[in-house]
Write a protein that holds these residues in place. Structure first.
Motif, PDB file in Angstrom:
ATOM      1  N   PRO A 313     115.768 129.012  57.575  1.00  0.00           N
ATOM      2  CA  PRO A 313     114.827 127.927  57.890  1.00  0.00           C
ATOM      3  C   PRO A 313     113.481 128.425  58.411  1.00  0.00           C
ATOM      4  CG  PRO A 313     116.445 128.143  59.634  1.00  0.00           C
ATOM      5  CD  PRO A 313     116.861 129.099  58.555  1.00  0.00           C
ATOM      6  N   VAL A 314     113.399 129.692  58.797  1.00  0.00           N
ATOM      7  CA  VAL A 314     112.157 130.272  59.321  1.00  0.00           C
ATOM      8  C   VAL A 314     111.990 131.671  58.763  1.00  0.00           C
ATOM      9  CG1 VAL A 314     112.029 128.947  61.476  1.00  0.00           C
ATOM     10  CG2 VAL A 314     113.427 131.004  61.379  1.00  0.00           C
ATOM     11  N   ASN A 315     110.768 132.179  58.861  1.00  0.00           N
ATOM     12  CA  ASN A 315     110.513 133.566  58.485  1.00  0.00           C
ATOM     13  C   ASN A 315     111.082 134.469  59.578  1.00  0.00           C
ATOM     14  OD1 ASN A 315     109.507 136.065  57.832  1.00  0.00           O
ATOM     15  ND2 ASN A 315     107.463 135.331  57.313  1.00  0.00           N
ATOM     16  N   LEU A 316     112.109 135.260  59.241  1.00  0.00           N
ATOM     17  CA  LEU A 316     112.792 136.052  60.260  1.00  0.00           C
ATOM     18  C   LEU A 316     111.899 137.100  60.890  1.00  0.00           C
ATOM     19  CD1 LEU A 316     116.301 136.554  58.609  1.00  0.00           C
ATOM     20  CD2 LEU A 316     115.586 134.875  60.303  1.00  0.00           C
ATOM     21  N   GLY A 317     110.795 137.438  60.240  1.00  0.00           N
ATOM     22  CA  GLY A 317     109.887 138.409  60.816  1.00  0.00           C
ATOM     23  C   GLY A 317     109.044 137.841  61.949  1.00  0.00           C
ATOM     24  N   THR A 350     105.122 127.628  64.561  1.00  0.00           N
ATOM     25  CA  THR A 350     105.717 128.452  63.508  1.00  0.00           C
ATOM     26  C   THR A 350     106.264 127.549  62.395  1.00  0.00           C
ATOM     27  OG1 THR A 350     106.319 130.173  65.090  1.00  0.00           O
ATOM     28  CG2 THR A 350     107.489 130.171  62.989  1.00  0.00           C
ATOM     29  N   ASP A 351     106.020 127.933  61.135  1.00  0.00           N
ATOM     30  CA  ASP A 351     106.439 127.118  59.995  1.00  0.00           C
ATOM     31  C   ASP A 351     107.962 127.054  59.897  1.00  0.00           C
ATOM     32  OD1 ASP A 351     103.781 126.849  59.435  1.00  0.00           O
ATOM     33  OD2 ASP A 351     103.761 128.321  57.806  1.00  0.00           O
ATOM     34  N   ILE A 352     108.464 125.856  59.596  1.00  0.00           N
ATOM     35  CA  ILE A 352     109.885 125.622  59.381  1.00  0.00           C
ATOM     36  C   ILE A 352     110.062 125.108  57.955  1.00  0.00           C
ATOM     37  CG2 ILE A 352     111.890 124.262  60.110  1.00  0.00           C
ATOM     38  CD1 ILE A 352     110.672 124.216  62.906  1.00  0.00           C
ATOM     39  N   TYR A 353     111.054 125.672  57.241  1.00  0.00           N
ATOM     40  CA  TYR A 353     111.216 125.388  55.819  1.00  0.00           C
ATOM     41  C   TYR A 353     112.571 124.736  55.554  1.00  0.00           C
ATOM     42  CZ  TYR A 353     107.580 128.983  55.788  1.00  0.00           C
ATOM     43  OH  TYR A 353     106.451 129.718  56.042  1.00  0.00           O
ATOM     44  N   ALA A 354     112.610 123.895  54.503  1.00  0.00           N
ATOM     45  CA  ALA A 354     113.876 123.322  54.042  1.00  0.00           C
ATOM     46  C   ALA A 354     114.733 124.434  53.429  1.00  0.00           C
ATOM     47  CB  ALA A 354     113.627 122.226  53.018  1.00  0.00           C
ATOM     48  N   THR A 355     116.013 124.446  53.751  1.00  0.00           N
ATOM     49  CA  THR A 355     116.893 125.516  53.272  1.00  0.00           C
ATOM     50  C   THR A 355     117.567 125.171  51.952  1.00  0.00           C
ATOM     51  OG1 THR A 355     118.649 124.594  54.661  1.00  0.00           O
ATOM     52  CG2 THR A 355     117.332 126.389  55.586  1.00  0.00           C
ATOM     53  N   ALA A 356     117.368 123.949  51.438  1.00  0.00           N
ATOM     54  CA  ALA A 356     117.944 123.567  50.148  1.00  0.00           C
ATOM     55  C   ALA A 356     117.260 122.292  49.665  1.00  0.00           C
ATOM     56  CB  ALA A 356     119.457 123.356  50.258  1.00  0.00           C
ATOM     57  N   ASP A 357     117.432 121.996  48.384  1.00  0.00           N
ATOM     58  CA  ASP A 357     116.900 120.750  47.835  1.00  0.00           C
ATOM     59  C   ASP A 357     117.642 119.573  48.461  1.00  0.00           C
ATOM     60  OD1 ASP A 357     115.533 122.515  46.308  1.00  0.00           O
ATOM     61  OD2 ASP A 357     116.487 121.993  44.399  1.00  0.00           O
ATOM     62  N   GLY A 358     116.931 118.472  48.673  1.00  0.00           N
ATOM     63  CA  GLY A 358     117.585 117.294  49.235  1.00  0.00           C
ATOM     64  C   GLY A 358     116.611 116.165  49.509  1.00  0.00           C
ATOM     65  N   THR A 359     117.088 115.157  50.234  1.00  0.00           N
ATOM     66  CA  THR A 359     116.300 113.972  50.573  1.00  0.00           C
ATOM     67  C   THR A 359     116.234 113.821  52.086  1.00  0.00           C
ATOM     68  OG1 THR A 359     117.035 112.882  48.538  1.00  0.00           O
ATOM     69  CG2 THR A 359     116.067 111.489  50.246  1.00  0.00           C
ATOM     70  N   VAL A 360     115.047 113.559  52.627  1.00  0.00           N
ATOM     71  CA  VAL A 360     114.856 113.379  54.071  1.00  0.00           C
ATOM     72  C   VAL A 360     115.446 112.035  54.481  1.00  0.00           C
ATOM     73  CG1 VAL A 360     113.182 113.220  55.935  1.00  0.00           C
ATOM     74  CG2 VAL A 360     112.791 114.805  54.039  1.00  0.00           C
ATOM     75  N   THR A 361     116.412 112.052  55.402  1.00  0.00           N
ATOM     76  CA  THR A 361     117.031 110.821  55.897  1.00  0.00           C
ATOM     77  C   THR A 361     116.565 110.449  57.299  1.00  0.00           C
ATOM     78  OG1 THR A 361     118.945 112.090  56.692  1.00  0.00           O
ATOM     79  CG2 THR A 361     119.075 111.159  54.468  1.00  0.00           C
TER      80      THR A 361
END
Length: 443
Positions: A313-317, A350-361
């Motif tokens: 979900p985040v850049n580990l660096g 810090t940017d947070i990313y979706a870890t898979a395709d899906g729909t925001v509920t």
């Protein structure tokens, strides 16, 4: 009764604390202070209580000082241990990131090689069919030529027999020039036709040999392409199959669910067309269709991997993993309770990313979680991203793996800036690192 008790108490106090007088002398006068037994008792009790309180307070201060010193030493030791552990984890994270990048490159190269080999295979199959058709045409022409040659020879033999039977040989000597020209022309055309037939037959045989040689080389090349395709597909499918099994997701059930979801969109590859004349399919056709089925399976794995939370979900660096899944000491109350996700500490924003395709509920405030994003994925999986400072998605929005959905923050029930990341399967929280670790050396 009360008077007697009071007299006894007073006598006891006089025996233990006899009445005393303190004289105060000045230049002009002398006075005294009378200290009754009751007064001396009260003063003595006050002194005892004061001394006792002083002793207890001193002991508490000393014990607290000693405990604080030990606690500080222990805290320093724990801090050094945590720093060493964090350094080890950072080194392991960097090595894993490099391995994941190399695996991704190998995976992309394998897909490109598979696509190229598939094109070459289809081209070779088309060329092989053309050569087989050419061989059939040449063999038909050769058979017709040989039949025509045999017929011509039979006609020439019959003509000779008729000529001998009718006495043409004696007639030749006395034949007219017109008859001689006709007979010479017929014999010359017959000889030329015979020679042409023989030349065509030899040319057809040579061409057949060349085509058979070319077909043999083509079959060898097709066999090599088949082997390379089979190896490439195996190398690509095996890690994906292992990844889903390590994540507790049965591959057969997952692929069947993806196949049903994409049944109307032409996802699976089309098999090679078999014979329409009722003939059994050739070994090459069966082998090619098996590879195409494996490529279809690889494509289904790819689509399934996009819909399961195998990414970070985040850049580990830019962050460190500050807390894992499981029971721990609550940072607010100090009690023991279940931590339902993994925490990644970093800088605000810090940017947070979706870890898979899906729909925001869900995209908004929720008690305890602060600013929260919840995404519903396939296979009954749901992910939560909590304590954000800013949300970048809305309810109902479709997101893809790697989309920027929020910024890290310190909202809700939190002790510092971090991301609380949860994965739930059918409503039950599971360890998010199961999916992240399962995807190592694959993506």
């Amino acid at each position: 009764m009360r008077t007697r008790l009071a007299i006894k108490i007073h006598s006891f106090l006089e025996h233990r604390f006899p009445e005393r007088r303190v004289f105060l002398k000045s230049d002009a006068d002398t006075r005294f202070v009378r200290l009754r037994p009751e007064t001396q008792l009260i003063a003595t009790l006050g002194m005892v209580l004061f001394v006792a309180w002083s002793i207890v307070a001193t002991a508490i201060v000393l014990m607290d000082s000693i405990g604080s010193g030990n606690f500080r030493e222990q805290a320093k030791r724990d801090q050094m241990t945590y720093r060493a552990r964090l350094n080890d984890i950072s080194g392991e994270r960097d090595s894993r990131a490099e391995e994941a990048l190399a695996a991704q490159e190998r995976f992309n190269a394998a897909l490109a090689q598979i696509s190229l080999m598939q094109s070459e295979l289809l081209t070779s199959e088309t060329r092989r069919q053309e050569l087989e058709t050419g061989i059939e045409v040449i063999q038909t022409t050769l058979r017709q030529t040989m039949i025509q040659r045999d017929n011509t020879r039979a006609e020439l033999a019959a003509l000779r027999q008729n000529a001998e039977a009718e006495g043409v040989t004696p007639l030749v000597a006395g034949a007219t020039p017109l008859q001689m020209d006709f007979l010479s022309t017929v014999l010359s055309e017959t000889a030329n036709e015979r020679d042409q037939i023989e030349a065509d037959a030899r040319a057809a045989l040579e061409q057949r040999d060349e085509i058979e040689l070319e077909l043999e080389l083509l079959n060898e090349r097709n066999d090599q392409i088949f082997r390379q395709l089979e190896e490439a597909v195996t190398v690509s499918v095996t890690p994906l199959d292992k990844m889903f099994r390590n994540a507790g997701m049965p591959p057969d059930r997952i692929l069947e669910q993806v196949r049903r979801g994409y049944s109307g969109q032409g996802g699976p590859l089309t098999p090679l067309a078999l014979s329409t004349r009722g003939e059994e399919p050739s070994a090459e056709e069966l082998r090619a269709n098996k590879i195409l089925d494996q490529l279809d399976q690889l494509n289904l794995y790819r689509m399934a991997a996009q819909q399961a939370p195998f990414a970070n979900p985040v850049n580990l660096g830019l962050v460190r993993r500050s807390s894992g899944f499981g029971y721990r000491r609550d940072p607010k109350t100090g009690g023991r309770r279940l931590h339902k996700g993994s925490d990644f500490a970093g800088r605000t924003g810090t940017d947070i990313y979706a870890t898979a395709d899906g729909t925001v509920t869900h995209a908004g405030w929720q008690s305890g979680y602060g600013k929260l994003v919840t995404i519903q994925h396939a296979f009954g999986i749901e992910t939560k991203y909590a304590h954000n400072s800013n949300l970048r998605v809305k309810v109902g929005q479709r997101v893809s793996r790697g989309d920027h959905i929020a910024d890290m923050g310190n909202t809700g029930r939190s002790t510092g800036t971090h991301l609380h990341y949860e994965v739930r399967v059918n409503g039950k929280p599971v360890n998010p690192m199961i999916y992240i670790k399962a995807a190592r050396n694959v993506f």
